[in-house]
Motif scaffolding. Structure first.
Motif, mmCIF file in Angstrom:
data_model
loop_
_atom_site.group_PDB
_atom_site.id
_atom_site.type_symbol
_atom_site.label_atom_id
_atom_site.label_comp_id
_atom_site.label_asym_id
_atom_site.label_seq_id
_atom_site.Cartn_x
_atom_site.Cartn_y
_atom_site.Cartn_z
ATOM 1 N N ARG A 78 5.584 3.714 1.071
ATOM 2 C CA ARG A 78 4.679 3.120 2.052
ATOM 3 C C ARG A 78 3.321 2.858 1.436
ATOM 4 O O ARG A 78 2.734 3.712 0.786
ATOM 5 C CB ARG A 78 4.475 4.076 3.210
ATOM 6 N N GLY A 79 2.843 1.668 1.675
ATOM 7 C CA GLY A 79 1.539 1.292 1.151
ATOM 8 C C GLY A 79 0.418 1.777 2.048
ATOM 9 O O GLY A 79 0.625 2.256 3.162
ATOM 10 N N THR A 80 -0.769 1.611 1.563
ATOM 11 C CA THR A 80 -1.953 2.040 2.301
ATOM 12 C C THR A 80 -2.081 1.276 3.612
ATOM 13 O O THR A 80 -2.439 1.853 4.640
ATOM 14 C CB THR A 80 -3.207 1.817 1.434
ATOM 15 N N GLN A 81 -1.739 -0.011 3.606
ATOM 16 C CA GLN A 81 -1.863 -0.814 4.817
ATOM 17 C C GLN A 81 -0.951 -0.296 5.923
ATOM 18 O O GLN A 81 -1.347 -0.237 7.088
ATOM 19 C CB GLN A 81 -1.552 -2.290 4.517
ATOM 20 N N LYS A 83 0.201 2.769 6.266
ATOM 21 C CA LYS A 83 -0.332 4.055 6.727
ATOM 22 C C LYS A 83 -1.528 3.845 7.661
ATOM 23 O O LYS A 83 -1.647 4.506 8.694
ATOM 24 C CB LYS A 83 -0.739 4.921 5.541
ATOM 25 N N LEU A 84 -2.413 2.922 7.287
ATOM 26 C CA LEU A 84 -3.577 2.661 8.137
ATOM 27 C C LEU A 84 -3.163 2.059 9.471
ATOM 28 O O LEU A 84 -3.740 2.387 10.515
ATOM 29 C CB LEU A 84 -4.563 1.743 7.416
ATOM 30 N N SER A 85 -2.155 1.189 9.466
ATOM 31 C CA SER A 85 -1.663 0.602 10.717
ATOM 32 C C SER A 85 -1.075 1.679 11.614
ATOM 33 O O SER A 85 -1.334 1.707 12.820
ATOM 34 C CB SER A 85 -0.605 -0.463 10.432
ATOM 35 N N THR A 86 -0.279 2.567 11.029
ATOM 36 C CA THR A 86 0.314 3.657 11.799
ATOM 37 C C THR A 86 -0.773 4.540 12.382
ATOM 38 O O THR A 86 -0.714 4.925 13.554
ATOM 39 C CB THR A 86 1.252 4.489 10.905
#
Length: 189
Positions: A78-81, A83-86
């Protein structure tokens, strides 16, 4: 795990044999235990002890953490994007529950609102129900009544307050209306 279990079984048998050797028969007098006797009793323990040491050494060589790419080649990390969306979705859900709890505290006449407002807001969000699109210009959300009448009444009061704000459904001109369905009377047979 298997090596440790086998070692403990053989160790228990060895201990029992040593105890039997050290416990004299009544009236036998003095006990003499020679090195040969001791070695004969402990000989079966040598192989399980070596196997356990080998297994523990191999276990210590396994790293505590492995990169996912090494464990399962080709697995997408999983990318940072993502994780941030979640995290953003979780925060939005939390803010929604807290906003509804605040509305229950200020606009519903629920006696235990100060202790149960957030639980009541969560119950409202988890409640089953239906969507009615038959009234022109409105999107009506009808919640099923909850098992406790006072809780259903508090949620109905929350719904009345939300209707007064005339919130529009995102991307449309439909006004959201919230209601709690009336309880069905129980059949008396």
């Amino acid at each position: 795990m298997v090596a440790r279990t086998h070692y403990h079984q053989v160790s228990a048998e060895t201990d029992a044999a040593m105890l039997a050797l050290k416990t004299p028969v009544y009236g036998a007098g003095k006990i003499t235990i020679t090195n040969a006797m001791h070695n004969a009793i402990h000989a079966p323990l040598l192989a399980p002890e070596t196997a356990l040491d080998t297994a523990e050494t191999a276990h210590r060589e396994i790293p505590v953490r492995l990169p996912l790419g090494e464990l399962v080649p080709g697995q997408e990390v999983r990318g940072t994007q993502v994780k941030l969306s979640t995290f953003g979705i979780r925060m939005s859900a939390f803010n929604t529950v807290m906003t509804l709890a605040r509305e229950i505290l200020t606009n519903a006449g629920y006696a235990r609102a100060s202790q149960e407002a957030d639980a009541l807001a969560s119950a409202a969000l988890y409640a089953s129900g239906g969507i009615d699109t038959t009234a022109p210009g409105y999107l009506t959300i009808r919640l099923d009544p909850l098992p406790i009448a006072s809780v259903s009444k508090a949620i109905a009061e929350l719904c009345e307050h939300l209707i007064s704000t005339e919130i529009r459904y995102a991307g449309t001109d439909l006004i959201l209306r919230y209601t709690v369905k009336n309880r069905e009377p129980a059949n008396k047979n």
